[in-house]
Design a protein around this motif. Sequence first.
Motif, mmCIF file in Angstrom:
data_model
loop_
_atom_site.group_PDB
_atom_site.id
_atom_site.type_symbol
_atom_site.label_atom_id
_atom_site.label_comp_id
_atom_site.label_asym_id
_atom_site.label_seq_id
_atom_site.Cartn_x
_atom_site.Cartn_y
_atom_site.Cartn_z
ATOM 1 N N TYR A 1 0.827 -1.197 0.000
ATOM 2 C CA TYR A 1 0.000 0.000 0.000
ATOM 3 C C TYR A 1 0.868 1.256 0.000
ATOM 4 N N SER A 2 0.415 2.252 -0.754
ATOM 5 C CA SER A 2 1.088 3.547 -0.799
ATOM 6 C C SER A 2 0.051 4.638 -0.574
ATOM 7 N N PRO A 3 0.222 5.505 0.458
ATOM 8 C CA PRO A 3 -0.801 6.524 0.742
ATOM 9 C C PRO A 3 -0.834 7.607 -0.321
ATOM 10 N N GLN A 4 -2.025 8.141 -0.538
ATOM 11 C CA GLN A 4 -2.164 9.305 -1.402
ATOM 12 C C GLN A 4 -1.570 10.527 -0.698
ATOM 13 N N SER A 5 -1.314 11.559 -1.456
ATOM 14 C CA SER A 5 -0.713 12.763 -0.909
ATOM 15 C C SER A 5 -1.551 13.315 0.251
ATOM 16 N N GLY A 6 -0.902 13.571 1.390
ATOM 17 C CA GLY A 6 -1.580 14.135 2.540
ATOM 18 C C GLY A 6 -2.197 13.116 3.468
ATOM 19 N N VAL A 7 -2.087 11.831 3.141
ATOM 20 C CA VAL A 7 -2.674 10.776 3.967
ATOM 21 C C VAL A 7 -1.584 10.132 4.823
ATOM 22 N N ASN A 8 -1.865 9.994 6.114
ATOM 23 C CA ASN A 8 -0.915 9.383 7.040
ATOM 24 C C ASN A 8 -0.816 7.885 6.773
ATOM 25 N N ARG A 9 0.422 7.363 6.680
ATOM 26 C CA ARG A 9 0.606 5.939 6.391
ATOM 27 C C ARG A 9 -0.027 5.056 7.451
ATOM 28 N N ASP A 10 -0.043 5.502 8.698
ATOM 29 C CA ASP A 10 -0.623 4.682 9.768
ATOM 30 C C ASP A 10 -2.134 4.518 9.624
ATOM 31 N N SER A 11 -2.762 5.337 8.788
ATOM 32 C CA SER A 11 -4.213 5.268 8.623
ATOM 33 C C SER A 11 -4.635 4.340 7.486
ATOM 34 N N ILE A 12 -3.660 3.756 6.796
ATOM 35 C CA ILE A 12 -3.981 2.854 5.692
ATOM 36 C C ILE A 12 -3.566 1.440 6.066
ATOM 37 N N PRO A 13 -4.037 0.432 5.340
ATOM 38 C CA PRO A 13 -3.657 -0.945 5.668
ATOM 39 C C PRO A 13 -2.152 -1.172 5.570
ATOM 40 N N GLY B 1 -14.934 -27.366 -7.414
ATOM 41 C CA GLY B 1 -13.629 -27.201 -6.807
ATOM 42 C C GLY B 1 -13.723 -26.600 -5.421
ATOM 43 N N TYR B 2 -12.566 -26.457 -4.810
ATOM 44 C CA TYR B 2 -12.502 -25.903 -3.455
ATOM 45 C C TYR B 2 -11.186 -25.164 -3.271
ATOM 46 N N ILE B 3 -11.276 -23.961 -2.703
ATOM 47 C CA ILE B 3 -10.099 -23.162 -2.349
ATOM 48 C C ILE B 3 -10.087 -22.992 -0.837
ATOM 49 N N ASN B 4 -8.955 -23.298 -0.227
ATOM 50 C CA ASN B 4 -8.779 -23.030 1.200
ATOM 51 C C ASN B 4 -7.684 -21.979 1.351
ATOM 52 N N GLU B 5 -8.037 -20.897 2.023
ATOM 53 C CA GLU B 5 -7.136 -19.746 2.116
ATOM 54 C C GLU B 5 -6.798 -19.481 3.579
ATOM 55 N N PHE B 6 -5.536 -19.733 3.943
ATOM 56 C CA PHE B 6 -5.068 -19.452 5.297
ATOM 57 C C PHE B 6 -4.669 -17.979 5.369
ATOM 58 N N GLU B 7 -5.479 -17.170 6.049
ATOM 59 C CA GLU B 7 -5.225 -15.733 6.130
ATOM 60 C C GLU B 7 -4.113 -15.444 7.134
ATOM 61 N N LEU B 8 -3.148 -14.622 6.726
ATOM 62 C CA LEU B 8 -1.993 -14.321 7.557
ATOM 63 C C LEU B 8 -2.071 -12.903 8.107
ATOM 64 N N SER B 9 -1.410 -12.679 9.231
ATOM 65 C CA SER B 9 -1.327 -11.328 9.795
ATOM 66 C C SER B 9 -0.493 -10.435 8.882
ATOM 67 N N ASP B 10 -0.814 -9.133 8.898
ATOM 68 C CA ASP B 10 -0.046 -8.217 8.057
ATOM 69 C C ASP B 10 1.361 -8.041 8.619
ATOM 70 N N PHE B 11 2.207 -7.328 7.878
ATOM 71 C CA PHE B 11 3.619 -7.225 8.255
ATOM 72 C C PHE B 11 3.831 -6.440 9.545
ATOM 73 N N ARG B 12 2.896 -5.587 9.927
ATOM 74 C CA ARG B 12 3.029 -4.873 11.195
ATOM 75 C C ARG B 12 2.942 -5.818 12.377
#
Length: 286
Positions: free
Chosen positions: A108-120, A148-159
């Motif tokens: 993710y890259s914030p738009q101009s004027g947006v705080n990075r901590d406020s985005i995913p 068919g079947y998809i199984n998706e193991f959701e992982l924590s973000d890098f933070r």
Amino acid sequence: MNFKKSVVLIFLLAYSTYSIAQITNTKKDSIYIQQVEDHKEPDKVLHAEPLYIDLIRDLGARKGEKEWNLGLGLTDNLKFDAYEALIEYEWAPIDRLGFEVELPFTFYSPQSGVNRDSIPSNSLNSIKIATQWSFFVNEQMATSMAIGYINEFELSDFREFGSPFIKGNIYNPFFIVAKRWGNNFHSLVYTGPMIEQNFSTNTFHTTYDINTSFHYMITGTRNFIGVEFNKTFDYGAFDMTIRPQMRLGIVENLLIGIVAGIPVSKENERLSSFVRLIWEPKHKEN
């Protein structure tokens, strides 16, 4: 990136490809249809595979088929840009049964004027494993069906990576029906529920997807132009993204797919683009 110019460029390239193919190819039947279907066992019908919501393996897959995919995408949101990247490997260990492993990333890259901590936060979204079985293949009807079947193991973000490592799971059974109309026109429906489980709260959230696609394959080539309609129903809410697309053969066994995304009812999402590089290593035929 100028998204309007990207969409225009896609259709200009598609039109140029179509014009060249019509001039240089006078054969009535598609060469590629013959390569896929004629004098080979088991039966298999050539279908145009959508580029954004792609299949686990070709419908009617034959033993030994395999494919690598590398995908790169950009989605323009109101507060940030989301960059997608994925790598996937799919293969058929036996006739008509396919498997896939995929690692999808988002940055993710914030738009101009947006705080990075406020985005995913950037993340390896999940580890996806999937299977698909073509239970109906009829060359005379030019129709195939699969489940068919998809199984998706959701992982924590890098933070918060590793706290926990796996934060949830997505269960995604699906059904596919595809038909080719004549030699060139293709239609496909891919549908099923997505049931998301949050491990920390042990809660479930279910949405339902209906993805339809229509393609025109250029006579005598593997190139096509088409469109996907990706629709999601979520407790009465409805979202749809229209994805015009094209696929071009670069060299033997190497193709590139180009996709534009036009959201119809997503309030915070604007235009998007996606590129898929497809490599099909040669395999021994039955």
